[in-house]
Design a protein around this motif. Structure first.
Motif, PDB file in Angstrom:
ATOM      1  N   ILE A 172       0.826  -1.216   0.000  1.00  9.71           N
ATOM      2  CA  ILE A 172       0.000   0.000   0.000  1.00  9.71           C
ATOM      3  C   ILE A 172       0.856   1.261   0.000  1.00  9.71           C
ATOM      4  CG2 ILE A 172      -2.002  -1.064   1.105  1.00  9.71           C
ATOM      5  CD1 ILE A 172      -0.963   0.015   3.788  1.00  9.71           C
ATOM      6  N   ALA A 173       2.133   1.128  -0.288  1.00  8.19           N
ATOM      7  CA  ALA A 173       3.065   2.239  -0.104  1.00  8.19           C
ATOM      8  C   ALA A 173       2.907   3.321  -1.172  1.00  8.19           C
ATOM      9  CB  ALA A 173       4.496   1.724  -0.092  1.00  8.19           C
ATOM     10  N   ASP A 174       3.050   4.557  -0.710  1.00  4.79           N
ATOM     11  CA  ASP A 174       3.175   5.727  -1.587  1.00  4.79           C
ATOM     12  C   ASP A 174       4.631   6.171  -1.698  1.00  4.79           C
ATOM     13  OD1 ASP A 174       0.208   6.224  -1.798  1.00  4.79           O
ATOM     14  OD2 ASP A 174       0.462   6.468   0.364  1.00  4.79           O
ATOM     15  N   LEU A 175       5.436   5.727  -0.750  1.00  4.97           N
ATOM     16  CA  LEU A 175       6.846   6.113  -0.692  1.00  4.97           C
ATOM     17  C   LEU A 175       7.664   4.894  -0.297  1.00  4.97           C
ATOM     18  CD1 LEU A 175       8.875   8.595  -0.699  1.00  4.97           C
ATOM     19  CD2 LEU A 175       8.627   8.560   1.793  1.00  4.97           C
ATOM     20  N   ILE A 176       8.765   4.671  -1.007  1.00  2.56           N
ATOM     21  CA  ILE A 176       9.679   3.576  -0.691  1.00  2.56           C
ATOM     22  C   ILE A 176      11.004   4.170  -0.225  1.00  2.56           C
ATOM     23  CG2 ILE A 176      10.829   1.508  -1.546  1.00  2.56           C
ATOM     24  CD1 ILE A 176       7.824   1.267  -1.736  1.00  2.56           C
ATOM     25  N   VAL A 177      11.353   3.938   1.032  1.00  5.98           N
ATOM     26  CA  VAL A 177      12.694   4.292   1.507  1.00  5.98           C
ATOM     27  C   VAL A 177      13.562   3.061   1.281  1.00  5.98           C
ATOM     28  CG1 VAL A 177      14.097   4.897   3.505  1.00  5.98           C
ATOM     29  CG2 VAL A 177      11.873   5.989   3.163  1.00  5.98           C
ATOM     30  N   THR A 178      14.547   3.204   0.404  1.00  8.98           N
ATOM     31  CA  THR A 178      15.310   2.030  -0.011  1.00  8.98           C
ATOM     32  C   THR A 178      16.799   2.343  -0.055  1.00  8.98           C
ATOM     33  OG1 THR A 178      15.325   0.211  -1.616  1.00  8.98           O
ATOM     34  CG2 THR A 178      15.228   2.450  -2.519  1.00  8.98           C
ATOM     35  N   TYR A 179      17.572   1.277  -0.209  1.00  6.52           N
ATOM     36  CA  TYR A 179      19.029   1.366  -0.163  1.00  6.52           C
ATOM     37  C   TYR A 179      19.593   0.590  -1.347  1.00  6.52           C
ATOM     38  CZ  TYR A 179      17.916   2.977   4.502  1.00  6.52           C
ATOM     39  OH  TYR A 179      17.392   3.683   5.556  1.00  6.52           O
ATOM     40  N   ALA A 180      20.572   1.207  -2.028  1.00  2.00           N
ATOM     41  CA  ALA A 180      21.120   0.598  -3.239  1.00  2.00           C
ATOM     42  C   ALA A 180      22.592   0.938  -3.370  1.00  2.00           C
ATOM     43  CB  ALA A 180      20.344   1.079  -4.470  1.00  2.00           C
ATOM     44  N   VAL A 181      23.289   0.118  -4.135  1.00  2.00           N
ATOM     45  CA  VAL A 181      24.728   0.293  -4.334  1.00  2.00           C
ATOM     46  C   VAL A 181      24.951   1.351  -5.420  1.00  2.00           C
ATOM     47  CG1 VAL A 181      26.870  -0.823  -5.040  1.00  2.00           C
ATOM     48  CG2 VAL A 181      25.200  -2.070  -3.636  1.00  2.00           C
ATOM     49  N   THR A 182      25.635   2.431  -5.057  1.00  2.00           N
ATOM     50  CA  THR A 182      25.997   3.465  -6.035  1.00  2.00           C
ATOM     51  C   THR A 182      27.455   3.346  -6.467  1.00  2.00           C
ATOM     52  OG1 THR A 182      26.284   4.933  -4.124  1.00  2.00           O
ATOM     53  CG2 THR A 182      24.271   5.195  -5.413  1.00  2.00           C
ATOM     54  N   ASP A 183      28.279   2.690  -5.649  1.00  2.00           N
ATOM     55  CA  ASP A 183      29.690   2.505  -6.002  1.00  2.00           C
ATOM     56  C   ASP A 183      30.105   1.101  -5.594  1.00  2.00           C
ATOM     57  OD1 ASP A 183      32.392   2.520  -6.454  1.00  2.00           O
ATOM     58  OD2 ASP A 183      32.817   4.343  -5.308  1.00  2.00           O
ATOM     59  N   PRO A 184      30.079   0.143  -6.517  1.00  3.34           N
ATOM     60  CA  PRO A 184      30.380  -1.259  -6.176  1.00  3.34           C
ATOM     61  C   PRO A 184      31.784  -1.458  -5.632  1.00  3.34           C
ATOM     62  CG  PRO A 184      29.353  -1.097  -8.348  1.00  3.34           C
ATOM     63  CD  PRO A 184      29.710   0.299  -7.938  1.00  3.34           C
ATOM     64  N   PHE A 187      31.406  -0.971   2.032  1.00  4.65           N
ATOM     65  CA  PHE A 187      30.448  -0.424   2.996  1.00  4.65           C
ATOM     66  C   PHE A 187      30.066   1.010   2.654  1.00  4.65           C
ATOM     67  CE2 PHE A 187      28.319  -0.853   6.978  1.00  4.65           C
ATOM     68  CZ  PHE A 187      28.380   0.370   7.626  1.00  4.65           C
ATOM     69  N   LEU A 188      30.987   1.759   2.081  1.00  2.00           N
ATOM     70  CA  LEU A 188      30.748   3.163   1.762  1.00  2.00           C
ATOM     71  C   LEU A 188      30.138   3.353   0.374  1.00  2.00           C
ATOM     72  CD1 LEU A 188      34.007   4.735   3.233  1.00  2.00           C
ATOM     73  CD2 LEU A 188      31.733   4.615   4.276  1.00  2.00           C
ATOM     74  N   GLY A 189      29.789   2.270  -0.289  1.00  2.00           N
ATOM     75  CA  GLY A 189      29.202   2.380  -1.610  1.00  2.00           C
ATOM     76  C   GLY A 189      27.695   2.282  -1.624  1.00  2.00           C
ATOM     77  N   LEU A 190      27.081   2.263  -0.425  1.00  2.00           N
ATOM     78  CA  LEU A 190      25.636   2.122  -0.300  1.00  2.00           C
ATOM     79  C   LEU A 190      25.002   3.497  -0.100  1.00  2.00           C
ATOM     80  CD1 LEU A 190      23.634  -0.337  -0.162  1.00  2.00           C
ATOM     81  CD2 LEU A 190      23.716  -0.073   2.333  1.00  2.00           C
ATOM     82  N   SER A 191      23.925   3.772  -0.829  1.00  2.00           N
ATOM     83  CA  SER A 191      23.237   5.057  -0.706  1.00  2.00           C
ATOM     84  C   SER A 191      21.757   4.833  -0.416  1.00  2.00           C
ATOM     85  CB  SER A 191      23.405   5.889  -1.990  1.00  2.00           C
ATOM     86  OG  SER A 191      24.775   6.190  -2.214  1.00  2.00           O
ATOM     87  N   GLU A 213      24.150  12.090   1.518  1.00  2.26           N
ATOM     88  CA  GLU A 213      25.093  12.101   0.401  1.00  2.26           C
ATOM     89  C   GLU A 213      25.288  10.687  -0.123  1.00  2.26           C
ATOM     90  OE1 GLU A 213      26.275  14.912  -0.732  1.00  2.26           O
ATOM     91  OE2 GLU A 213      25.419  16.160   0.863  1.00  2.26           O
ATOM     92  N   GLU A 214      25.809  10.578  -1.306  1.00  2.00           N
ATOM     93  CA  GLU A 214      26.189   9.262  -1.824  1.00  2.00           C
ATOM     94  C   GLU A 214      27.141   8.586  -0.846  1.00  2.00           C
ATOM     95  OE1 GLU A 214      27.736   8.520  -5.693  1.00  2.00           O
ATOM     96  OE2 GLU A 214      26.234   9.770  -6.697  1.00  2.00           O
ATOM     97  N   GLY A 215      26.920   7.311  -0.622  1.00  2.00           N
ATOM     98  CA  GLY A 215      27.789   6.555   0.266  1.00  2.00           C
ATOM     99  C   GLY A 215      27.392   6.615   1.732  1.00  2.00           C
ATOM    100  N   GLN A 216      26.357   7.392   2.083  1.00  2.00           N
ATOM    101  CA  GLN A 216      25.916   7.479   3.484  1.00  2.00           C
ATOM    102  C   GLN A 216      24.809   6.486   3.813  1.00  2.00           C
ATOM    103  OE1 GLN A 216      24.877  11.687   4.067  1.00  2.00           O
ATOM    104  NE2 GLN A 216      26.676  11.887   5.363  1.00  2.00           N
ATOM    105  N   GLY A 217      24.476   5.615   2.866  1.00  2.00           N
ATOM    106  CA  GLY A 217      23.336   4.730   3.064  1.00  2.00           C
ATOM    107  C   GLY A 217      23.435   3.858   4.299  1.00  2.00           C
ATOM    108  N   ALA A 218      24.594   3.268   4.540  1.00  2.00           N
ATOM    109  CA  ALA A 218      24.745   2.386   5.703  1.00  2.00           C
ATOM    110  C   ALA A 218      24.559   3.161   7.002  1.00  2.00           C
ATOM    111  CB  ALA A 218      26.109   1.709   5.670  1.00  2.00           C
TER     112      ALA A 218
END
Length: 378
Positions: free
Chosen positions: A162-174, A178-182, A227-232
């Motif tokens: 039923i979501a209108d918004l997805i808060v998600t996490y993905a790899v921006t720098d493989p 650990f610092l490649g997750l945003s 910022e990019e890489g702050q996902g974790a």
């Protein structure tokens, strides 16, 4: 050290309990996504979907401790623990990172709807091969000129149906590990997003969970959180709030459950005596009370440390383990006290099914113990 609540805190919790009881006190989980969406709006009117969100957008502006106290009152009033979990996950795992890490533009766009429950949020982190091991995330977010292109699938996301918004996490720098997750706050109606059917679950029927598939989904750059890489780091921040506060729901469940067991023991008669007069029963209930009070103190302490911006990782982990294990153990005891009636659908049986996943979500019991062990230098 003050163990008492202020008049403001008591009055706030009493109001939530009364209003939630009036709406959900006699209801059981339907599992109907349309009903859940309506319930979110009602929870918004009571103030539950925006407890910790800024007052300037209509939220409660509450601390972690006050948020947990309100969720405890909600859990005590509402037998649909799945709904209470859905509301808390929306607030703590999704709205809190939007509050703390979104751009001003996105905060202005999203927070008011998150407060009212008109915008329902889903936290999409877990993948088929990445549960506790978030370093194994495979969903990618490839940077393009004006944003990112997301590809991959999340296997388990509460509220996704039923979501209108997805808060998600993905790899921006493989290559960055650990610092490649945003982190991203992604509107669920963007092209390339498919929300799966409700997953059949053991319990928490009032929280419709599902898979989320990204297929060349273009996400504008403004929906990046931090910022990019702050996902974790953002994920750990949201999990601190969720692990510390969400389990207030289960304190409320155990409080309601304990009262039911005391009433049952006082009314049920066997061999010419109230079963409360049998030590096997009265001592079982006394242990239930002990577990509840010990878990409550650990949870309040964890929330207080979070509010004080002091070291809280181990305290939150201890709290999470204590509440989850107490909820499961007390539910098993409740079934024994109710006997055959406890095995019937609803009541103690439903409480057990709703309690079992507490040892899994927000980080498994094993992960929490690992966090404590690390702090001890092991």
């Amino acid at each position: 050290m003050d163990f008492g609540l202020s008049a403001v805190q008591r009055n706030r919790c009493d109001r939530i309990f009364e209003e939630a009881s009036a709406r959900w006190g006699g209801s059981l989980a339907s599992g109907d996504p349309d009903v859940t969406r309506q319930d979110f709006k009602l929870a918004g009117k009571i103030g539950l979907t925006g407890l910790a969100l800024p007052t300037e957008v209509g939220g409660g502006g509450l601390t972690a401790l006050d948020t947990a106290l309100c969720l405890e009152a909600f859990g005590r009033a509402c037998p649909d623990t799945g709904l209470a979990f859905a509301v808390a996950a929306h607030l703590l795992a999704c709205a809190v990172p939007v509050r703390d890490f979104a751009s001003d533009q996105v905060r202005d766009q999203l927070l008011a709807g998150l407060v009212t429950g008109e915008v329902i949020a889903s936290n999409a982190m877990t993948e088929d091969d990445a549960g506790s091991d978030i370093g194994n995330i495979r969903v990618t977010a490839t940077p393009v000129g004006d944003g990112y292109v997301l590809n991959g699938e999340k296997s388990w996301a509460s509220n996704a149906v039923i979501a209108d918004l997805i808060v998600t996490y993905a790899v921006t720098d493989p290559k960055a590990g650990f610092l490649g997750l945003s982190a991203f706050a992604v509107p669920a109606d963007l092209p390339g997003i498919t929300l799966g059917e409700p997953l059949p679950k053991m319990g928490l029927a009032g929280c419709p969970a599902g898979r989320v598939h990204f297929d060349n989904c273009h996400v504008p750059a403004e929906f990046l959180l931090g910022e990019e890489g702050q996902g974790a780091a953002i994920f750990q921040h949201s999990m601190a709030w969720e692990r510390a506060c969400l389990f207030g729901i289960y304190l409320g469940l155990m409080e309601r459950q304990l009262a039911d067991c005391v009433e049952r023991a006082g009314q049920r008669r066997q061999f010419g005596r109230r079963i409360a007069e049998f030590q096997a029963v009265s001592h079982r209930i006394a242990v239930m009370k002990q577990r509840l009070e010990a878990a409550r103190l650990l949870l309040y302490r964890a929330c207080w440390l979070l509010d004080q911006e002091e070291e809280h990782v181990s305290a939150v982990a201890l709290s999470k383990v204590a509440v989850s294990e107490a909820a499961v153990a007390n539910s098993l005891d409740a079934i024994q006290i109710f006997g055959g009636a406890g095995y019937l659908a609803g009541g103690a049986e439903e409480q057990l099914r709703d309690s079992v996943p507490t040892t899994l979500f927000s980080g498994t019991t094993e992960i929490q113990r690992e966090l404590v062990a690390r702090e001890l230098g092991l």
